[in-house]
Structure formats: structure tokens, C-alpha cells
Design an enzyme around this catalytic site. Structure first.
Site, PDB file in Angstrom:
ATOM      1  N   ALA A  33      18.685  -1.019 -57.017  1.00  0.00           N
ATOM      2  CA  ALA A  33      17.934  -0.945 -55.766  1.00  0.00           C
ATOM      3  C   ALA A  33      17.296  -2.289 -55.464  1.00  0.00           C
ATOM      4  CB  ALA A  33      16.847   0.120 -55.873  1.00  0.00           C
ATOM      5  N   ASN A  34      16.866  -2.448 -54.229  1.00  0.00           N
ATOM      6  CA  ASN A  34      16.043  -3.586 -53.849  1.00  0.00           C
ATOM      7  C   ASN A  34      14.584  -3.175 -53.894  1.00  0.00           C
ATOM      8  OD1 ASN A  34      18.033  -5.442 -53.446  1.00  0.00           O
ATOM      9  ND2 ASN A  34      17.854  -5.493 -51.222  1.00  0.00           N
ATOM     10  N   ARG A  35      13.700  -4.155 -53.960  1.00  0.00           N
ATOM     11  CA  ARG A  35      12.277  -3.899 -53.940  1.00  0.00           C
ATOM     12  C   ARG A  35      11.828  -3.840 -52.477  1.00  0.00           C
ATOM     13  NH1 ARG A  35       9.149  -4.834 -58.328  1.00  0.00           N
ATOM     14  NH2 ARG A  35      10.223  -6.547 -59.324  1.00  0.00           N
ATOM     15  N   ALA A  99      15.695  -3.612 -46.651  1.00  0.00           N
ATOM     16  CA  ALA A  99      16.150  -4.492 -47.736  1.00  0.00           C
ATOM     17  C   ALA A  99      17.397  -3.849 -48.327  1.00  0.00           C
ATOM     18  CB  ALA A  99      15.054  -4.641 -48.781  1.00  0.00           C
ATOM     19  N   VAL A 100      18.533  -4.161 -47.702  1.00  0.00           N
ATOM     20  CA  VAL A 100      19.799  -3.537 -48.078  1.00  0.00           C
ATOM     21  C   VAL A 100      20.307  -4.187 -49.366  1.00  0.00           C
ATOM     22  CG1 VAL A 100      22.150  -3.047 -47.299  1.00  0.00           C
ATOM     23  CG2 VAL A 100      20.289  -3.224 -45.618  1.00  0.00           C
TER      24      VAL A 100
END
Ligand code: CTP
Ligand code: CA
Length: 218
Positions: A33-35, A99-100
Site C-alpha cells: 500500500a501507499n501511505r 496515492a495510487v
């Protein structure tokens, strides 16, 4: 100066917003995942609704309440986010704050066992949703991207504006404690140059940005 002039409204306009991270599965229980808390994107959706727009908010996995008057579509992966975004067209403006995750994993259909040792993950690129909209036959009239950078903020943001065929890029310095925090400092890059939108709460900056968008669409 016409002091009686009302602030531009977004009544009758459809505004599409993406927010939050995407989660890309590794196996049925694990993701990369992104933050991203989603706070800035949700604040932007709320500010658009407050100006009278019809708002579609495509949200990755976040722990936030849906703002009043906003139609929310929950997604997990970048592929799902792209499908939801293109399915929501046409829109007068799209503001892509999510934030892909830049890569997805060739996921295992069954749970990987720790005892087998660290997995050799194979990555593939995700679709670029902003660039896809930038070249889409139903491209929104005003296409706004975000650029979160730790270095060379304005140069990187300007390069993204042209590469993705966006009208505006909102540049966001994430070298401090912005991620997950309540405040932000944004710059707006357009074809005409760069403007400092200042520092403030994510809600206040969202209202500033949406006032600009309403003015541009009117
Ligand atoms: N974006 C997108 N789809 C992706 C990646 C990014 O729509 N697969 C959008 C983001 O929502 C943001 C803008 O593109 O509006 C810039 O995202 P960013 O991650 O800063 O840029 P990248 O092009 O992915 O470059 P990098 O992460 O290498 O800086
Ligand atoms: Ca990226």
C-alpha cells in the site's frame, strides 16, 4: 470592485475526486500500500459539495466518514479505482488526490506461509489514472493532479503536469510530517506559472482550491 459579487458556485457541475491509498494484494491476507490517510482528498470532496457540486468520491481504503452530500465509491486496487473513475465520467472537473500504488503484485490465490521464507514478489506496473484521463475522449474540462514530493518539488510537479496532460498540478511537499497530519502546504502549477496557496489545515486549503476551480469553471 463589485463588493456584492458572490463567490462562484459549483451548482450543476459534476466534480470527480479520488482519495486515499490503493491496496494491492500479495495474497488473500496481505497487501502492499501507499501511505495516505485520505484526509486531503476527503476535504476536497467536502469543499466541492459545499459549493453546490454533484460530487463523486472514489476512495481507497481509509478510515474516514463520507462528507455530507458526497456520493462515495469504495475501491481497493488501482485497477478498481481506474474502472470507477472512468465509469463516473463525464465530469466537469476531476481532482486526483489518491496515492495510487505504482505497482501491483502477481498475487497468490492462497495464503503464503511464513515458514516458506520471504516471497519473491513479482511486480507489474499499475495504470496511471491521471494520465489515462488526460488522454481520454471524455476528458474532464479541468483536470487536476497532485504531486507529493520530498525533493525538487516544483520541477517534478511541472514535469508531471505536462507528462500526464493535466491542466493543474497541486504540489505537496511531503518531506515533513504531512502524511496523515491535519495540515499541509500547497503550490498550484498551471500553464500560467506557479502560485503559493500557503500553509493551513487540509480543510482550509481544500476551500481555497475549490474556490479557484469554481472560478475557472464559471
Ligand atoms: N496517479 C494516478 N495513477 C497512478 C499514479 C499516480 O492517477 N497510477 C496520480 C496521482 O493521484 C496524482 C498524480 O498522478 O494526482 C501524481 O502522482 P505521483 O505518485 O506523485 O506521480 P507518479 O507519476 O506516480 O510518479 P512518482 O511516484 O515516481 O513520483
Ligand atoms: Ca506514484
Amino acid at each position: 470592485v463589485d463588493v456584492a459579487a458572490p463567490a462562484a458556485s459549483l451548482t450543476g457541475k459534476h466534480i470527480l475526486v479520488t482519495a486515499g491509498p490503493t491496496h494491492e494484494p500479495i495474497d488473500p491476507v496481505r497487501v502492499i500500500a501507499n501511505r495516505s490517510s485520505g484526509k486531503q482528498g476527503f476535504a476536497i470532496a467536502a469543499a466541492a459539495a459545499a459549493l453546490g457540486a454533484r460530487v463523486t468520491l472514489v476512495a481507497g481504503p481509509v478510515a474516514l466518514a463520507t462528507p455530507p452530500g458526497v456520493a462515495r465509491i469504495d475501491v481497493e486496487t488501482a485497477d478498481q479505482m481506474l474502472a470507477a473513475v472512468t465509469g463516473a465520467l463525464p465530469a466537469d472537473a476531476a481532482i486526483l488526490v489518491a496515492a495510487v500504488a505504482d505497482w501491483k503484485v502477481e498475487a497468490s490465490p492462497t495464503k503464503l506461509k511464513k515458514s516458506a521464507g520471504p516471497p519473491d514478489l513479482r511486480f507489474a506496473p499499475n495504470p496511471d489514472i491521471l494520465a489515462t484521463l488526460g488522454h481520454h475522449p471524455d476528458r474532464p474540462r479541468l483536470l487536476v493532479g497532485f504531486a507529493a514530493e520530498t525533493d525538487d518539488l516544483l520541477a517534478n510537479a511541472a514535469a508531471k503536469r505536462t507528462a500526464k496532460n493535466a491542466d493543474w498540478i497541486v504540489a505537496n511537499d511531503v518531506s515533513g510530517d504531512v502524511m496523515g497530519g491535519a495540515s499541509n502546504h500547497l503550490h498550484l502549477l498551471t500553464a500560467d506559472g506557479t502560485e503559493d496557496l500557503g500553509a493551513g489545515s487540509k480543510e482550509a486549503l481544500a476551500r481555497t482550491l475549490l474556490a479557484r476551480i469554481a472560478q475557472d469553471l464559471s
